[in-house]
Design a protein around this motif. Structure first.
Motif, PDB file in Angstrom:
ATOM      1  N   GLN A 116       3.292   0.936  -3.167  1.00  0.00           N
ATOM      2  CA  GLN A 116       2.195   0.527  -2.902  1.00  0.00           C
ATOM      3  C   GLN A 116       1.572   1.145  -1.462  1.00  0.00           C
ATOM      4  N   ILE A 117       2.828   1.146  -0.426  1.00  0.00           N
ATOM      5  CA  ILE A 117       2.276   1.744   0.796  1.00  0.00           C
ATOM      6  C   ILE A 117       1.972   3.439   0.576  1.00  0.00           C
ATOM      7  N   CYS A 118       2.899   3.991  -0.410  1.00  0.00           N
ATOM      8  CA  CYS A 118       2.668   5.343  -0.381  1.00  0.00           C
ATOM      9  C   CYS A 118       1.033   5.523  -1.106  1.00  0.00           C
ATOM     10  N   GLU A 119       0.850   4.650  -1.928  1.00  0.00           N
ATOM     11  CA  GLU A 119      -0.420   4.766  -2.601  1.00  0.00           C
ATOM     12  C   GLU A 119      -1.720   4.551  -1.729  1.00  0.00           C
ATOM     13  N   VAL A 120      -1.488   3.392  -0.998  1.00  0.00           N
ATOM     14  CA  VAL A 120      -2.639   3.160  -0.138  1.00  0.00           C
ATOM     15  C   VAL A 120      -2.881   4.183   0.925  1.00  0.00           C
ATOM     16  N   LEU A 121      -1.692   4.968   1.380  1.00  0.00           N
ATOM     17  CA  LEU A 121      -1.945   5.620   2.678  1.00  0.00           C
ATOM     18  C   LEU A 121      -1.858   7.168   2.155  1.00  0.00           C
ATOM     19  N   GLY A 122      -1.588   7.285   0.854  1.00  0.00           N
ATOM     20  CA  GLY A 122      -1.462   8.900   0.348  1.00  0.00           C
ATOM     21  C   GLY A 122      -0.340   9.692   0.956  1.00  0.00           C
ATOM     22  N   ILE A 123       0.837   9.006   1.225  1.00  0.00           N
ATOM     23  CA  ILE A 123       1.824   9.542   1.900  1.00  0.00           C
ATOM     24  C   ILE A 123       2.953   9.635   0.987  1.00  0.00           C
ATOM     25  N   VAL A 158       7.719   7.088   4.521  1.00  0.00           N
ATOM     26  CA  VAL A 158       7.733   5.557   4.735  1.00  0.00           C
ATOM     27  C   VAL A 158       8.985   5.166   5.216  1.00  0.00           C
ATOM     28  N   TYR A 159      10.315   5.698   4.276  1.00  0.00           N
ATOM     29  CA  TYR A 159      11.532   5.218   4.692  1.00  0.00           C
ATOM     30  C   TYR A 159      11.812   5.749   5.954  1.00  0.00           C
ATOM     31  N   GLN A 160      11.321   7.027   6.644  1.00  0.00           N
ATOM     32  CA  GLN A 160      11.787   7.456   8.090  1.00  0.00           C
ATOM     33  C   GLN A 160      11.092   6.525   9.067  1.00  0.00           C
ATOM     34  N   THR A 161       9.888   6.408   8.712  1.00  0.00           N
ATOM     35  CA  THR A 161       9.282   5.497   9.505  1.00  0.00           C
ATOM     36  C   THR A 161       9.692   4.040  10.008  1.00  0.00           C
ATOM     37  N   LEU A 162       9.924   3.233   8.843  1.00  0.00           N
ATOM     38  CA  LEU A 162      10.602   2.057   8.857  1.00  0.00           C
ATOM     39  C   LEU A 162      12.105   2.102   9.393  1.00  0.00           C
ATOM     40  N   GLN A 163      12.856   3.079   9.091  1.00  0.00           N
ATOM     41  CA  GLN A 163      14.257   3.271   9.844  1.00  0.00           C
ATOM     42  C   GLN A 163      13.789   3.382  11.570  1.00  0.00           C
ATOM     43  N   ARG A 168       0.608   1.895  10.819  1.00  0.00           N
ATOM     44  CA  ARG A 168       0.398   1.085   9.707  1.00  0.00           C
ATOM     45  C   ARG A 168       1.459   0.866   8.818  1.00  0.00           C
ATOM     46  N   ILE A 169       2.319   1.554   8.749  1.00  0.00           N
ATOM     47  CA  ILE A 169       3.461   1.557   7.608  1.00  0.00           C
ATOM     48  C   ILE A 169       4.382   0.260   8.023  1.00  0.00           C
ATOM     49  N   PRO A 170       4.630  -0.024   9.144  1.00  0.00           N
ATOM     50  CA  PRO A 170       5.654  -1.531   9.374  1.00  0.00           C
ATOM     51  C   PRO A 170       4.644  -2.495   9.221  1.00  0.00           C
ATOM     52  N   VAL A 171       3.315  -2.532   9.345  1.00  0.00           N
ATOM     53  CA  VAL A 171       2.309  -3.710   9.179  1.00  0.00           C
ATOM     54  C   VAL A 171       2.214  -4.001   7.760  1.00  0.00           C
ATOM     55  N   LEU A 172       2.105  -2.786   6.939  1.00  0.00           N
ATOM     56  CA  LEU A 172       1.719  -3.042   5.635  1.00  0.00           C
ATOM     57  C   LEU A 172       3.024  -3.594   5.006  1.00  0.00           C
ATOM     58  N   ARG A 173       4.241  -3.007   5.503  1.00  0.00           N
ATOM     59  CA  ARG A 173       5.532  -3.533   4.730  1.00  0.00           C
ATOM     60  C   ARG A 173       5.683  -4.928   5.162  1.00  0.00           C
ATOM     61  N   HIS A 174       5.943  -5.127   6.474  1.00  0.00           N
ATOM     62  CA  HIS A 174       6.678  -6.427   7.039  1.00  0.00           C
ATOM     63  C   HIS A 174       5.272  -7.542   7.253  1.00  0.00           C
ATOM     64  N   VAL A 175       4.087  -7.295   7.489  1.00  0.00           N
ATOM     65  CA  VAL A 175       3.206  -8.264   7.319  1.00  0.00           C
ATOM     66  C   VAL A 175       2.336  -8.528   6.105  1.00  0.00           C
ATOM     67  N   GLN A 176       1.963  -7.619   5.639  1.00  0.00           N
ATOM     68  CA  GLN A 176       1.245  -7.812   4.284  1.00  0.00           C
ATOM     69  C   GLN A 176       2.267  -7.925   3.103  1.00  0.00           C
ATOM     70  N   GLY A 177       3.453  -7.512   3.270  1.00  0.00           N
ATOM     71  CA  GLY A 177       4.343  -7.400   2.364  1.00  0.00           C
ATOM     72  C   GLY A 177       4.201  -6.356   0.888  1.00  0.00           C
ATOM     73  N   LEU A 178       3.630  -5.447   1.215  1.00  0.00           N
ATOM     74  CA  LEU A 178       3.552  -4.319   0.279  1.00  0.00           C
ATOM     75  C   LEU A 178       4.766  -3.621  -0.064  1.00  0.00           C
ATOM     76  N   SER A 179       5.112  -3.109  -1.143  1.00  0.00           N
ATOM     77  CA  SER A 179       6.274  -2.450  -1.561  1.00  0.00           C
ATOM     78  C   SER A 179       6.235  -0.837  -1.177  1.00  0.00           C
ATOM     79  N   ILE A 180       7.080  -0.158  -1.116  1.00  0.00           N
ATOM     80  CA  ILE A 180       7.059   1.355  -0.830  1.00  0.00           C
ATOM     81  C   ILE A 180       6.087   2.043  -1.501  1.00  0.00           C
TER      82      ILE A 180
END
Length: 73
Positions: A27-34, A39-44, A13-25
């Motif tokens: 916001q992704i942390c808050e939504v997924l609770g991580i 997030v950075y490791q997964t995107l890398q 879900r992390i790349p989808v939230l970042r690249h498709v929906q345009g959420l910031s890092i």
């Protein structure tokens, strides 16, 4: 939470939230609770392994199969 304890579905879900929906890092942390580090490791990893642009071409001049030195005369 260790990275191996996170489900693969959550990591996908992390790349989808970042690249498709345009959420910031953040916001992704808050939504997924991580954490941000996950997030950075997964995107890398996604950037390394994913084919993000399948329509891209190699840059540069096309090479000829024959040069003036390899042609039989």
């Amino acid at each position: 939470m260790p990275p191996w304890a996170i489900s693969s579905d959550l990591k996908l879900r992390i790349p989808v939230l970042r690249h498709v929906q345009g959420l910031s890092i953040k916001q992704i942390c808050e939504v997924l609770g991580i954490r941000k580090s996950l997030v950075y490791q997964t995107l890398q990893l996604y950037d390394k392994l994913a084919d993000t642009n399948s329509n891209s071409r190699k840059l540069g001049r096309r090479r000829s199969l024959f040069t003036q030195f390899s042609l039989p005369r």
